[in-house]
Structure formats: C-alpha cells, structure tokens
Design a protein around this motif. Structure first.
Motif, PDB file in Angstrom:
ATOM      1  N   PRO A  95     -15.885  -1.614 -49.039  1.00  0.00           N
ATOM      2  CA  PRO A  95     -16.526  -1.785 -50.204  1.00  0.00           C
ATOM      3  C   PRO A  95     -16.766  -3.407 -50.273  1.00  0.00           C
ATOM      4  CG  PRO A  95     -14.740  -0.388 -50.383  1.00  0.00           C
ATOM      5  CD  PRO A  95     -14.727  -0.653 -49.133  1.00  0.00           C
ATOM      6  N   GLY A  96     -17.778  -3.758 -51.022  1.00  0.00           N
ATOM      7  CA  GLY A  96     -17.988  -5.132 -51.115  1.00  0.00           C
ATOM      8  C   GLY A  96     -18.817  -5.834 -50.083  1.00  0.00           C
ATOM      9  N   VAL A  97     -19.001  -5.467 -48.793  1.00  0.00           N
ATOM     10  CA  VAL A  97     -19.668  -5.789 -47.693  1.00  0.00           C
ATOM     11  C   VAL A  97     -20.565  -5.086 -46.977  1.00  0.00           C
ATOM     12  CG1 VAL A  97     -17.863  -7.636 -47.127  1.00  0.00           C
ATOM     13  CG2 VAL A  97     -17.622  -5.464 -46.132  1.00  0.00           C
ATOM     14  N   ASP A  98     -20.901  -3.860 -47.580  1.00  0.00           N
ATOM     15  CA  ASP A  98     -21.679  -2.779 -47.144  1.00  0.00           C
ATOM     16  C   ASP A  98     -21.580  -2.309 -45.782  1.00  0.00           C
ATOM     17  OD1 ASP A  98     -23.572  -1.124 -47.829  1.00  0.00           O
ATOM     18  OD2 ASP A  98     -25.159  -2.271 -48.139  1.00  0.00           O
ATOM     19  N   GLU A 119     -11.922  -5.624 -38.697  1.00  0.00           N
ATOM     20  CA  GLU A 119     -11.722  -4.969 -39.899  1.00  0.00           C
ATOM     21  C   GLU A 119     -10.956  -5.580 -40.876  1.00  0.00           C
ATOM     22  OE1 GLU A 119      -9.392  -2.541 -36.975  1.00  0.00           O
ATOM     23  OE2 GLU A 119     -11.219  -3.810 -36.873  1.00  0.00           O
ATOM     24  N   ASP A 120      -9.988  -6.166 -40.383  1.00  0.00           N
ATOM     25  CA  ASP A 120      -9.003  -6.884 -41.274  1.00  0.00           C
ATOM     26  C   ASP A 120      -9.876  -8.120 -41.900  1.00  0.00           C
ATOM     27  OD1 ASP A 120      -6.891  -5.134 -40.586  1.00  0.00           O
ATOM     28  OD2 ASP A 120      -6.188  -6.411 -38.848  1.00  0.00           O
ATOM     29  N   TYR A 121     -10.302  -8.850 -40.997  1.00  0.00           N
ATOM     30  CA  TYR A 121     -11.172  -9.776 -41.927  1.00  0.00           C
ATOM     31  C   TYR A 121     -12.156  -9.217 -42.716  1.00  0.00           C
ATOM     32  CZ  TYR A 121     -15.124 -13.175 -42.372  1.00  0.00           C
ATOM     33  OH  TYR A 121     -16.276 -13.907 -42.808  1.00  0.00           O
ATOM     34  N   MET A 122     -12.963  -8.186 -42.420  1.00  0.00           N
ATOM     35  CA  MET A 122     -14.053  -7.811 -43.345  1.00  0.00           C
ATOM     36  C   MET A 122     -13.322  -7.216 -44.673  1.00  0.00           C
ATOM     37  SD  MET A 122     -16.444  -8.422 -41.882  1.00  0.00           S
ATOM     38  CE  MET A 122     -17.675  -8.037 -43.185  1.00  0.00           C
ATOM     39  N   ARG A 123     -12.181  -6.529 -44.556  1.00  0.00           N
ATOM     40  CA  ARG A 123     -11.328  -6.045 -45.770  1.00  0.00           C
ATOM     41  C   ARG A 123     -11.053  -7.343 -46.630  1.00  0.00           C
ATOM     42  NH1 ARG A 123      -8.440  -3.265 -42.551  1.00  0.00           N
ATOM     43  NH2 ARG A 123      -9.069  -1.266 -42.054  1.00  0.00           N
ATOM     44  N   GLU A 124     -10.385  -8.481 -46.157  1.00  0.00           N
ATOM     45  CA  GLU A 124     -10.166  -9.598 -46.725  1.00  0.00           C
ATOM     46  C   GLU A 124     -11.308 -10.083 -47.435  1.00  0.00           C
ATOM     47  OE1 GLU A 124      -7.119 -12.122 -45.046  1.00  0.00           O
ATOM     48  OE2 GLU A 124      -6.858 -10.514 -43.340  1.00  0.00           O
ATOM     49  N   MET A 125     -12.340 -10.335 -46.622  1.00  0.00           N
ATOM     50  CA  MET A 125     -13.492 -11.046 -47.085  1.00  0.00           C
ATOM     51  C   MET A 125     -14.213 -10.302 -48.560  1.00  0.00           C
ATOM     52  SD  MET A 125     -15.847 -13.305 -47.358  1.00  0.00           S
ATOM     53  CE  MET A 125     -15.954 -14.367 -45.835  1.00  0.00           C
ATOM     54  N   ALA A 126     -14.073  -8.856 -48.477  1.00  0.00           N
ATOM     55  CA  ALA A 126     -14.567  -8.152 -49.452  1.00  0.00           C
ATOM     56  C   ALA A 126     -13.850  -8.395 -50.860  1.00  0.00           C
ATOM     57  CB  ALA A 126     -14.785  -6.414 -49.025  1.00  0.00           C
ATOM     58  N   ALA A 184     -11.105 -20.581 -50.536  1.00  0.00           N
ATOM     59  CA  ALA A 184     -10.458 -19.446 -50.005  1.00  0.00           C
ATOM     60  C   ALA A 184     -11.022 -18.547 -48.705  1.00  0.00           C
ATOM     61  CB  ALA A 184     -10.305 -18.533 -51.007  1.00  0.00           C
ATOM     62  N   ILE A 185     -12.188 -18.829 -48.893  1.00  0.00           N
ATOM     63  CA  ILE A 185     -13.328 -18.160 -48.039  1.00  0.00           C
ATOM     64  C   ILE A 185     -13.065 -18.994 -46.566  1.00  0.00           C
ATOM     65  CG2 ILE A 185     -15.592 -17.928 -47.041  1.00  0.00           C
ATOM     66  CD1 ILE A 185     -16.384 -16.811 -50.075  1.00  0.00           C
ATOM     67  N   ALA A 186     -13.168 -20.299 -46.761  1.00  0.00           N
ATOM     68  CA  ALA A 186     -12.923 -21.230 -45.466  1.00  0.00           C
ATOM     69  C   ALA A 186     -11.691 -20.751 -44.871  1.00  0.00           C
ATOM     70  CB  ALA A 186     -13.280 -22.497 -45.898  1.00  0.00           C
ATOM     71  N   ALA A 187     -10.672 -20.693 -45.575  1.00  0.00           N
ATOM     72  CA  ALA A 187      -9.422 -20.523 -45.136  1.00  0.00           C
ATOM     73  C   ALA A 187      -9.108 -19.280 -44.400  1.00  0.00           C
ATOM     74  CB  ALA A 187      -8.056 -20.675 -46.279  1.00  0.00           C
ATOM     75  N   LEU A 188      -9.703 -18.100 -44.963  1.00  0.00           N
ATOM     76  CA  LEU A 188      -9.863 -17.054 -44.450  1.00  0.00           C
ATOM     77  C   LEU A 188     -10.628 -16.821 -42.933  1.00  0.00           C
ATOM     78  CD1 LEU A 188      -9.591 -13.834 -44.380  1.00  0.00           C
ATOM     79  CD2 LEU A 188     -11.761 -13.759 -45.819  1.00  0.00           C
ATOM     80  N   ARG A 189     -11.646 -17.573 -43.094  1.00  0.00           N
ATOM     81  CA  ARG A 189     -12.407 -17.663 -41.776  1.00  0.00           C
ATOM     82  C   ARG A 189     -11.508 -18.563 -40.861  1.00  0.00           C
ATOM     83  NH1 ARG A 189     -18.137 -17.122 -41.602  1.00  0.00           N
ATOM     84  NH2 ARG A 189     -18.913 -16.226 -43.220  1.00  0.00           N
ATOM     85  N   ALA A 190     -11.028 -19.463 -40.925  1.00  0.00           N
ATOM     86  CA  ALA A 190     -10.141 -20.036 -40.049  1.00  0.00           C
ATOM     87  C   ALA A 190      -8.943 -19.318 -39.474  1.00  0.00           C
ATOM     88  CB  ALA A 190      -9.520 -21.441 -40.650  1.00  0.00           C
ATOM     89  N   ARG A 191      -8.481 -18.438 -40.336  1.00  0.00           N
ATOM     90  CA  ARG A 191      -7.304 -17.590 -39.896  1.00  0.00           C
ATOM     91  C   ARG A 191      -7.864 -16.616 -38.868  1.00  0.00           C
ATOM     92  NH1 ARG A 191      -6.087 -17.403 -45.212  1.00  0.00           N
ATOM     93  NH2 ARG A 191      -6.672 -14.992 -45.311  1.00  0.00           N
ATOM     94  N   HIS A 192      -9.168 -16.067 -39.131  1.00  0.00           N
ATOM     95  CA  HIS A 192      -9.830 -15.164 -38.094  1.00  0.00           C
ATOM     96  C   HIS A 192     -10.695 -15.634 -37.304  1.00  0.00           C
ATOM     97  CE1 HIS A 192      -8.199 -11.775 -40.338  1.00  0.00           C
ATOM     98  NE2 HIS A 192      -8.020 -12.545 -41.280  1.00  0.00           N
TER      99      HIS A 192
END
Length: 173
Positions: free
Chosen positions: A16-19, A129-136, A150-158
């Motif tokens: 959910p949230g990323v279709d 899929e872990d990244y996609m769930r966290e982004m959603a 927070a999005i930039a930090a998430l992207r860097a982690r992945h």
C-alpha cells in the motif's frame, strides 16, 4: 526439494502507498524480487543508480520514458534531455518494451501519458521489497508531505543514490 510458485492474475502481496504488488521476494528467492508496478501519470522516479543491484523493467500497459545510460555531461537537470557519449537518448517505451539496468548505471522512468502505466519490475538481489515497504510508510505517514531527509536516509540505507529529484511532475497541456 522446493515447489515453484503459481500466481493467478492480480495475486501477490500489495504494498500500500506505492501501488505495487510483490510477486516473489526474499522469502522465496535469494536471487531476485519481482513486482507488478502501476505508475501514475506524471510520476518520475528520478535518475538514480545502485552500486550493488541490477534491475529489469518490462512494460505491460501504457508508456514510460526510460533512461539507462551514463550521461555525457554532468548528471543534473531534467534527465529526459540527457544523452550518452555514444549518442543514446531517453527512449519512450510502450507495451513489450524492455529495459535492463546493470549495476552502477544511472536509470529512471517517467509516465508522460494521461493513464497509469503498468510494468513488471525485477531487482537482483532480492530484498527490494523491504525498501518499498519502508518508503510506503514514509509517504503515507502524517497526512502531509513526506520528510525528505527521512527519504534520503532510507535511500542511502538501501543503495539508492539519487541523481535528480523524485516525485510527480506536471503533465503538459
């Protein structure tokens, strides 16, 4: 011995949230994750690259502008105007179009049309899929605009190294 997986049309785990619908992920394969993605009109994933992953995109419905090359000049501005040293430019792909993105290659997609596009999206190794769930979770939290830090930090982690902006663009007309 492990059995294979058979899914009827529309089956899988919705994110959910990323279709997107996860068809196969790390729980079944160490090699790759597969998604069915719906891309809204005007959505631009922004040019980015991965140092440890490769991706494949196969368009099922609609059209997408596709980038999969290193730009000739500094990677800035609208990626849809970039060209490679060999003269390659952004490709508009419709149903049946395929894009392979090797590790380290800048890539992007944008839906220029008035209708959603649909594609099969494969990422190797598995676990995207872990990244996609966290982004959603980030984009749906709080009801307001998502926290860009927070999005930039998430992207860097992945292992997602953003080269141009991510999000929606106005469509012409």
């Amino acid at each position: 011995m492990t059995d294979g997986l058979l899914l009827p049309p529309g089956a899988g785990r919705d994110i959910p949230g990323v279709d997107m619908t996860l068809k196969v992920g790390a729980e079944r394969s160490r090699q790759w994750s597969v998604f069915e993605a719906r891309v809204a009109p005007g959505f631009d994933v922004g040019a980015h690259l991965h140092h440890h992953a490769e991706e494949m995109f196969y368009i099922l419905e609609g059209e997408l502008d596709l980038l999969a090359f290193h730009p000739r000049d500094e990677a800035e501005g609208d990626w849809r105007a970039w060209e490679s040293d060999s003269g390659a430019s952004v490709f508009r792909g419709g149903p049946g179009s395929f894009m392979h993105v090797p590790t380290g290659c800048p890539h992007a997609f944008f839906n220029p049309g008035p209708m959603p596009a649909r594609m099969l999206f494969v990422v190797a190794p598995s676990g995207h899929e872990d990244y996609m769930r966290e982004m959603a979770e980030l984009v749906t939290a709080g009801g307001g605009p998502p926290d860009q830090a927070a999005i930039a930090a998430l992207r860097a982690r992945h292992d997602i190294h953003q080269l141009t902006s991510f999000g929606r663009r106005p469509l012409p007309g």
